[in-house]
Design a protein around this motif. Structure first.
Motif, short mmCIF file in Angstrom:
data_model
loop_
_atom_site.label_atom_id
_atom_site.label_comp_id
_atom_site.label_asym_id
_atom_site.label_seq_id
_atom_site.Cartn_x
_atom_site.Cartn_y
_atom_site.Cartn_z
N UNK A 9 -24.59 61.59 -10.75
CA UNK A 9 -24.12 60.78 -9.62
C UNK A 9 -23.14 59.76 -10.18
N UNK A 10 -21.90 59.86 -9.76
CA UNK A 10 -20.87 58.90 -10.17
C UNK A 10 -20.76 57.83 -9.09
N UNK A 11 -21.12 56.60 -9.44
CA UNK A 11 -21.08 55.49 -8.48
C UNK A 11 -19.73 54.78 -8.62
N UNK A 12 -19.01 54.72 -7.51
CA UNK A 12 -17.67 54.13 -7.49
C UNK A 12 -17.67 52.92 -6.56
N UNK A 13 -17.05 51.84 -7.00
CA UNK A 13 -16.87 50.66 -6.16
C UNK A 13 -15.89 51.03 -5.04
N UNK A 14 -16.37 51.06 -3.81
CA UNK A 14 -15.50 51.52 -2.71
C UNK A 14 -14.32 50.59 -2.46
N UNK A 15 -14.46 49.34 -2.89
CA UNK A 15 -13.35 48.39 -2.71
C UNK A 15 -12.19 48.73 -3.65
N UNK A 16 -12.54 49.13 -4.87
CA UNK A 16 -11.51 49.44 -5.88
C UNK A 16 -11.09 50.90 -5.85
N UNK A 17 -11.98 51.77 -5.38
CA UNK A 17 -11.69 53.20 -5.40
C UNK A 17 -11.85 53.78 -6.81
N UNK A 63 -19.94 53.13 -3.29
CA UNK A 63 -20.91 52.07 -3.00
C UNK A 63 -20.19 50.85 -2.39
N UNK A 64 -21.01 49.92 -1.90
CA UNK A 64 -20.54 48.65 -1.31
C UNK A 64 -19.84 48.85 0.01
N UNK A 65 -20.26 49.86 0.77
CA UNK A 65 -19.65 50.08 2.08
C UNK A 65 -19.98 48.96 3.06
N UNK A 66 -20.98 48.13 2.71
CA UNK A 66 -21.31 46.98 3.56
C UNK A 66 -20.24 45.90 3.46
N UNK A 67 -19.43 45.96 2.40
CA UNK A 67 -18.39 44.95 2.21
C UNK A 67 -17.04 45.41 2.73
N UNK A 68 -16.84 46.72 2.74
CA UNK A 68 -15.55 47.22 3.21
C UNK A 68 -15.71 48.67 3.64
N UNK A 69 -15.12 49.01 4.76
CA UNK A 69 -15.14 50.41 5.19
C UNK A 69 -14.27 51.23 4.24
N UNK A 70 -14.69 52.44 3.99
CA UNK A 70 -13.99 53.29 3.01
C UNK A 70 -12.89 54.08 3.72
N UNK A 71 -11.64 53.86 3.32
CA UNK A 71 -10.53 54.52 4.00
C UNK A 71 -10.25 55.93 3.47
N UNK A 72 -11.06 56.38 2.50
CA UNK A 72 -10.75 57.65 1.85
C UNK A 72 -11.21 58.84 2.69
N UNK A 73 -10.50 59.93 2.57
CA UNK A 73 -10.94 61.19 3.16
C UNK A 73 -11.91 61.83 2.17
N UNK A 74 -13.16 61.94 2.58
CA UNK A 74 -14.20 62.37 1.65
C UNK A 74 -14.19 63.88 1.43
N UNK A 131 -16.41 67.31 -0.05
CA UNK A 131 -17.77 67.79 0.24
C UNK A 131 -18.81 67.13 -0.64
N UNK A 132 -18.45 66.84 -1.91
CA UNK A 132 -19.41 66.26 -2.85
C UNK A 132 -19.31 64.74 -2.93
N UNK A 133 -18.70 64.11 -1.92
CA UNK A 133 -18.57 62.65 -1.89
C UNK A 133 -19.34 62.07 -0.71
N UNK A 134 -19.78 60.82 -0.87
CA UNK A 134 -20.59 60.19 0.16
C UNK A 134 -20.38 58.67 0.11
N UNK A 135 -20.54 58.02 1.24
CA UNK A 135 -20.42 56.57 1.34
C UNK A 135 -21.82 55.97 1.42
N UNK A 136 -22.10 54.97 0.58
CA UNK A 136 -23.42 54.35 0.57
C UNK A 136 -23.30 52.84 0.44
N UNK A 137 -24.40 52.19 0.72
CA UNK A 137 -24.54 50.76 0.43
C UNK A 137 -25.92 50.53 -0.15
#
Length: 395
Positions: A95-103, A127-138, A140-146
């Motif tokens: 599981x690769x955890x990425x800061x959604x703010x930085x991408x 991660x950190x979707x509670x701080x910023x909505x993720x503008x990326x087009x996900x 199949x193996x990607x997911x948005x979490x907080x």
């Protein structure tokens, strides 16, 4: 077997990776429902891999591994990154955890390349979707979490479960070699190297499978084997013994009874047998001055007559008539550069998961270094390797 008693080597290993301060440890805690990892706003809080064997629904028994940030700095940071990359050897699902703010950062992309290169199934958790909505087009193996709000965590666990299930295949130690009503004799030496109050994992797995097949398991020590065979009313289907008493046991067991070892059964169970049998041939080519690495997957107190550091070197010297140089490793220690060695003699790897053992074999194969395990080597040096493999020819 109760799930919480499942040995670590039999559990799916799930590794969490990412940059410092991406919230990796927070995601680990959210997924496990425990404060498994220390979290902080300070970069680099996780300084060493943290492992925990546990059960997670819907996945089941797993080992969770939290790793240091892949962007750590300084001389100590480089060593931590090396430790993180070593974890990949035993990772079944990443599981690769990425800061959604930085991408995704370049270090993330490099790690994804390593996942692909090593054929490790992975999920990217923004991660950190509670701080910023993720503008990326996900993908199949990607997911948005907080990790803070818990959003997406259950969905992440479901995705991990799907990948984990794909890694689990039905395998047998001995169940496919016997039938209901068969008698199987387990010849287990109890000496100074045997653990107090228990039997080792290969023996446990073998015994349980025999019972699950409604077959009969009869256990004895080598000194009792001849008497045991003489009093059995029916001929046993199979005799299974420990590697280090192969020579003695083979002289007691009649040729019309199939004989093999726990090490050989475990090598087949983990899909390594053919490679290790090929590696046994290298024993006949050992010369004085050749370097041999003897590696054990677990750590234990060395006995005065230890099989890895004492018995095997003595047997190899006697078999080859040469004086090779021996090096020894144990536990998680395994060299990435094996080019100085003519042969690697590895333990049965019962305390290593399948991914890590295969990684070690791949390192050796990529450098042209043959590998054999204790059981196959000992059977070969006793001239009974062919006999110990007959059980598979009868399948």
């Amino acid at each position: 077997m109760s799930l919480n008693l499942t040995a670590s080597a039999e559990r799916v290993h799930i590794g969490f990776f990412g940059l410092r301060n991406a919230g990796k440890s927070s995601v680990v805690n959210a997924v496990t429902g425990q404060s498994l990892a220390v979290v902080s706003d300070v970069k680099g809080t996780t300084t060493d891999p943290v492992k925990k064997a546990m059960e997670i629904l819907p996945i089941g028994p797993v080992v969770i591994i939290d790793t240091p940030g892949i962007d750590d700095e300084g001389e100590l940071g480089e060593k931590r990154i090396e430790k993180t990359l070593e974890i990949l050897r035993k990772t079944d699902v990443a599981v690769l955890v990425v800061d959604s703010i930085k991408g995704k950062q370049p270090e993330d992309e490099k790690l994804i390349s390593v996942f692909n290169e090593k054929n490790i199934p992975y999920i990217v958790a923004f991660n950190k979707s509670d701080l910023q909505s993720v503008p990326y087009e996900l993908k199949e193996n990607e997911i948005i979490v907080s990790a803070v709000s818990g959003d997406g965590i259950n969905a992440l666990k479901e995705k991990i479960g799907v990948l984990a299930k794909s890694k689990v295949e039905q395998k047998f130690v001995v169940a496919d070699l016997i039938e209901e009503g068969d008698i199987v004799v387990l010849c287990i030496p109890i000496d100074e190297s045997a653990p107090k109050g228990r039997i080792i994992l290969p023996q446990q797995l073998t015994l349980r499978e025999i019972l699950d097949c409604n077959a009969t398991a009869v256990c004895c020590q080598p000194s009792e084997l001849a008497d045991m065979l003489s009093v059995l009313s029916n001929k046993p289907r199979l005799v299974i013994t420990d590697s280090q008493v192969f020579g003695v046991v083979s002289k007691i067991v009649p040729e019309d009874i199939i004989l093999t070892s726990f090490s050989i059964l475990m090598a087949r169970y983990k899909g390594e047998l053919s490679t290790l049998v090929d590696g046994a041939e290298a024993l006949g080519r050992i010369k004085t001055g050749d370097k041999i690495l003897i590696s054990e997957g677990c750590t234990h107190h060395r006995q005065c007559n230890d099989i890895g550091t004492v018995k095997l070197p003595d047997w190899i010297r006697k078999y080859t008539g040469a004086e090779p140089e021996f090096s020894f490793t144990s536990g998680g220690e395994f060299p990435s550069d094996l080019r100085d060695f003519s042969l690697v003699v590895h333990c049965g790897g019962c305390m290593l998961n399948e991914r890590e053992m295969k990684s070690r074999l791949e390192i050796a194969a990529s450098q042209g270094v043959p590998v054999v395990n204790y059981g196959v080597a000992i059977a070969n040096m006793n001239g009974i390797l062919a006999r110990s493999l007959e059980v598979f020819e009868l399948m």
